[in-house]
Design an enzyme around this catalytic site. Sequence first.
Site, PDB file in Angstrom:
ATOM      1  N   ASP A   1      21.273  31.217  15.037  1.00 32.03           N
ATOM      2  CA  ASP A   1      20.186  30.797  14.148  1.00 32.03           C
ATOM      3  C   ASP A   1      19.862  31.947  13.216  1.00 32.03           C
ATOM      4  O   ASP A   1      20.689  32.846  13.030  1.00 32.03           O
ATOM      5  CB  ASP A   1      18.964  30.337  14.965  1.00 32.03           C
ATOM      6  CG  ASP A   1      18.151  29.262  14.241  1.00 32.03           C
ATOM      7  OD1 ASP A   1      17.742  29.518  13.098  1.00 32.03           O
ATOM      8  OD2 ASP A   1      17.929  28.182  14.812  1.00 32.03           O
TER       9      ASP A   1
ATOM     10  N   HIS B   1      22.296  32.023  10.783  1.00 35.64           N
ATOM     11  CA  HIS B   1      21.851  31.348   9.565  1.00 35.64           C
ATOM     12  C   HIS B   1      21.347  32.318   8.505  1.00 35.64           C
ATOM     13  O   HIS B   1      20.696  31.912   7.548  1.00 35.64           O
ATOM     14  CB  HIS B   1      20.762  30.323   9.895  1.00 35.64           C
ATOM     15  CG  HIS B   1      21.240  29.178  10.738  1.00 35.64           C
ATOM     16  ND1 HIS B   1      20.388  28.233  11.247  1.00 35.64           N
ATOM     17  CD2 HIS B   1      22.480  28.835  11.154  1.00 35.64           C
ATOM     18  CE1 HIS B   1      21.080  27.347  11.960  1.00 35.64           C
ATOM     19  NE2 HIS B   1      22.351  27.697  11.911  1.00 35.64           N
TER      20      HIS B   1
END
Length: 380
Positions: free
Chosen positions: A214, A236
């Site tokens: 993430d 991310h």
Amino acid sequence: MNRNSIIAKVFEMNPIVALVTFSALASAILALPTNSSVDATCTVTSYDDVASAVSSCTTLTISGITVPAGETLNLNLKSGTSLTLSGTIKFGYSEWKGPLVTIKGSKVTVTGASGFKFDGDGAKYWDGQGDKGKVKPKFVRVQTTGGSVLKGINLLNCPHQCVSINSADSTTLQNWNLDVSAGDKDDLGHNTDGFDISSSTNINIQTATVKNQDDCVAINQGSNIYISGLTCSGGHGLSLSVGQNSGSDNTVNNVTFIDSSVSNSRNGIHVKTHTDGGTGYIKNVVYKNIQMSGITRYIINVQEDYAGGSSTGNPKANIPITGLDISGITATTSGSDCIPVYILCASGGCSSWTWGSISYSGSAKANSCTNYTPSGFSCK
């Protein structure tokens, strides 16, 4: 009169009193703790001894303990404490929200000795559902102030978010290593954010490595945040995520990301505001000298349209973005679905951005800029 004369005089006046007095003094001296016993009190090798040591020692070591399931290792340190962490600190398994560790205190120094790690045993929690499915504990919460320094900390296999910097001020994190790469197996690790920053000021993160699934960093609220020498992989990217709280305090101001790298990630840079929360602003944010490789979706992605955790395509100017400066970006893309630059601003929601020296290679779709194009950049 010298000491020997005084002692002789006391014995001459009353030998019995003198003997009793000196006997009592000798007993008192023997009863005092030796240096070795003080050291033993401040070197903790059992969870049961943590609370007393933390409350009484300003120089202490915690080594190789196991924290019982469902409990937090509370490191609420006295002002000025120097804490050394060594060995491997483990945690019993329990489905709960955590955190597994809290670090608090003013002017404290927390140092991970060579080979030290917190082991979150994330594989027992990972189910491919992240925030859903099993209840997964957040790992480490940092709430230090006063010029505190936390360095050399290794986190292995975070069950959920790794580091929450919340209500902290004047704190530096140096040489942290967050390794959740085992969560890549069968795509089971989700929502394993590296550093989440909220309600904090004057935060400095230096030379850290994050391998996760993430955001490498996600800033929700704060000011005067400086992040340098970050190495991110698998997640991310370098993110701002603002506007999730009700009210008007959804603010991010004076943030710098510099001299960092992002590889094998969905995004390189991701700035998103939430339309279903409160109001606030993003001001004076700099991304400079960021090297990216293996970016699969967006090199630079700015969206003012998030609601319910995802993009809606309907931007709103409740969190205007002013002074977003980006320069010195080099990137390679992976696959043909990548959009190098994607900007979706609400009408009047974006202003005074300056971009320059942005280059990329690899197959990609066309750039997209809606309602705003930064100065110094062509969206074509």
